[in-house]
Design an enzyme around this catalytic site. Structure first.
Site, mmCIF file in Angstrom:
data_model
loop_
_atom_site.group_PDB
_atom_site.id
_atom_site.type_symbol
_atom_site.label_atom_id
_atom_site.label_comp_id
_atom_site.label_asym_id
_atom_site.label_seq_id
_atom_site.Cartn_x
_atom_site.Cartn_y
_atom_site.Cartn_z
ATOM 1 N NE ARG A 71 -2.827 0.169 3.345
ATOM 2 C CZ ARG A 71 -2.340 0.670 4.500
ATOM 3 N NH1 ARG A 71 -1.874 2.006 4.566
ATOM 4 N NH2 ARG A 71 -1.891 0.115 5.508
ATOM 5 C CG ASP A 196 -11.340 15.216 -14.496
ATOM 6 O OD1 ASP A 196 -10.686 14.805 -15.350
ATOM 7 O OD2 ASP A 196 -12.053 14.463 -13.904
HETATM 8 N N1 PLP Z 1 -13.396 12.159 -14.562
HETATM 9 C C1 PLP Z 1 -14.034 12.219 -15.613
HETATM 10 C C2 PLP Z 1 -13.984 13.264 -16.494
HETATM 11 C C3 PLP Z 1 -14.675 11.033 -15.876
HETATM 12 O O1 PLP Z 1 -15.570 10.834 -17.213
HETATM 13 C C4 PLP Z 1 -14.627 9.880 -15.039
HETATM 14 C C5 PLP Z 1 -15.470 8.699 -15.401
HETATM 15 O O2 PLP Z 1 -16.202 8.481 -16.147
HETATM 16 C C6 PLP Z 1 -14.122 10.090 -13.779
HETATM 17 C C7 PLP Z 1 -13.265 11.255 -13.530
HETATM 18 C C8 PLP Z 1 -13.918 9.040 -12.801
HETATM 19 O O3 PLP Z 1 -13.183 7.666 -12.978
HETATM 20 P P1 PLP Z 1 -13.162 6.516 -12.680
HETATM 21 O O4 PLP Z 1 -14.453 5.670 -13.017
HETATM 22 O O5 PLP Z 1 -11.856 5.810 -13.063
HETATM 23 O O6 PLP Z 1 -13.122 6.281 -11.066
#
Ligand code: PLP
Length: 410
Positions: A71, A196
């Site tokens: 971990r 993101d």
């Molecule tokens: N960020 C975006 C823009 C996403 O489209 C998604 C999932 O569809 C995520 C984060 C979350 O990712 P995960 O499904 O790998 O947890």
């Protein structure tokens, strides 16, 4: 190069500067100096042996490098982290069990009770839910604004703002937010800008170069690219990444399984090839859809008609990504008929896959949302989101044409 020299160099034959695709193939997981294996070893072990009591004590005291426990560290996972860090031009990266674990870590690392988060209205639904249903219980405040409107961003920022959250291009309407402008606004109040960048992948966008403090990805998507491994990653300075690791991986246990790390590293090696093809296909399909009278509107950052096309052209590289959204004429019944008619496009959630995936939010992910609320979020009954894969573009077009034809025949 002799094996000993190769070992000292971390397995890399060539140590000069490399371009993006060369890094994608070689960075992080060079030739194994012990066996000469070309592919990095997949280490499943959950614990790592100490040579002696003194060795154990030195490792725990941080006086000697060691792996100790899965971990905390794993060599296969570290190879994946090193590759992503290089591809984003960052000091460090931390891999997580899924994208949401990286998002949770990036928020938790910056927040305490009384802290404020500013996020865009168009955002992955689970990220919005994390703020609304979980962080709010711990005394965190948040506001969702139209982040294309920088005056609205400035008005919503406060001395207590700790995080400006930005997802660009955003889900599902492909809005594009100006990373450099947001970084400047975030800095003015001492907040961190977290981006993101899942839709863009590390191939099309490098937010750290534009002033972001941290980048997160759902590696489940374009990074893995084959739709067979969940994973996430947060990328930035060593200090920021350590803070995310501490809360999301070491404390919450959102650790990436070594097997998934190995698969995600393999995916990264072909990310450039796949995205080049997917984004060229996406651009072509977006143009054809826009010219078709059965389509009311197309959202793609690579189209001149996209409201933030000039921002996208400035901050995205080598194309505009694999995601296209479009609105079919005819409302919900036509949308459902079209969705049923696809034969090459796969009806599924997720994105960034080799296959073209298509989702119809009104009959799937946003089905339970009242129609008025859906409309306010920009999700019309005829809206489709398509994650374009690497198939031959004519097969994709023929399938879209078939579905549009079915939509028009009640
Ligand atoms: N960020 C975006 C823009 C996403 O489209 C998604 C999932 O569809 C995520 C984060 C979350 O990712 P995960 O499904 O790998 O947890």
């Amino acid at each position: 190069m002799a094996r000993e020299v190769l070992a000292a160099a971390g397995g890399a034959w060539y140590l000069g500067p490399m371009r993006w695709n060369t890094l994608a193939v070689h960075a992080g997981d060079g030739i194994d100096p012990v066996t000469g294996a070309l592919d990095g070893p997949l280490v499943h072990s959950s614990a790592f042996a100490f040579e002696t009591a003194a060795d154990a004590a030195a490792q725990f005291a941080g006086e000697r490098e060691g792996f100790i426990y899965g971990r905390w560290r794993n060599p296969t996972t570290e190879a994946f982290e090193a590759k992503v860090a290089k591809l984003e031009g960052a000091d460090a990266a931390v891999a997580t069990a899924s994208g949401m674990a990286a998002i949770f870590g990036a928020l938790a690392a910056h927040l305490e009770a009384g802290g404020h988060v500013l996020a865009p209205r168009g955002i992955y639904a689970e990220t919005a839910k994390l703020l609304r249903t979980h962080f709010e219980r711990f005394g965190v405040r948040f506001d969702f604004v139209d982040m294309t409107d920088l005056a609205a961003v400035e008005a919503a920022l406060g001395a207590d703002t700790r995080v400006v959250w930005c997802e660009t291009p955003a889900n599902p309407t492909l809005a594009v937010y100006d990373i450099a402008a947001l970084a400047e606004r975030a800095r003015s109040v001492g907040a961190a800008l977290v981006v993101d960048s899942t839709f863009a992948t590390p191939y099309h966008q490098h937010p750290l170069e534009l002033g972001a403090d941290l980048v997160v990805h759902s590696a489940t998507k374009g990074i893995g690219g084959h739709g067979d491994a969940l994973g996430g990653v947060a990328v930035g300075s060593r200090e920021k990444v350590d803070a995310v690791r501490s809360v999301a991986v070491r404390a919450a246990g959102g650790v990436l399984a070594p097997h998934n790390a190995w698969m995600l590293s393999r995916g990264l090696r072909t990310l450039g090839l796949r995205m080049e093809r997917s984004s060229a296909n996406a651009q072509e399909l977006a143009q054809r859809l826009e010219a078709d009278e059965r389509i009311a509107r197309v959202f793609y950052p690579g189209l001149a008609s996209h409201p933030q096309h000039s921002v996208a052209a400035r901050q995205m590289k080598r194309g505009f990504g694999a995601l296209v959204a479009f609105e079919l004429v005819g409302g919900l019944p036509a949308g459902r008929r079209a969705y049923d008619a696809f034969e090459v496009l796969t009806r599924a959630v997720s994105l960034g896959d080799l296959r073209t995936l298509v989702s119809h939010p009104a009959s799937t992910t946003h089905f339970s949302m009242p129609a008025a609320q859906r409309a306010a979020a920009g999700i019309s009954d005829g809206l489709f989101r398509m994650s374009v894969g690497v198939e031959d573009v004519e097969d994709l077009w023929e399938d879209l044409d078939r579905a549009m034809g079915a939509a028009a025949r009640p």
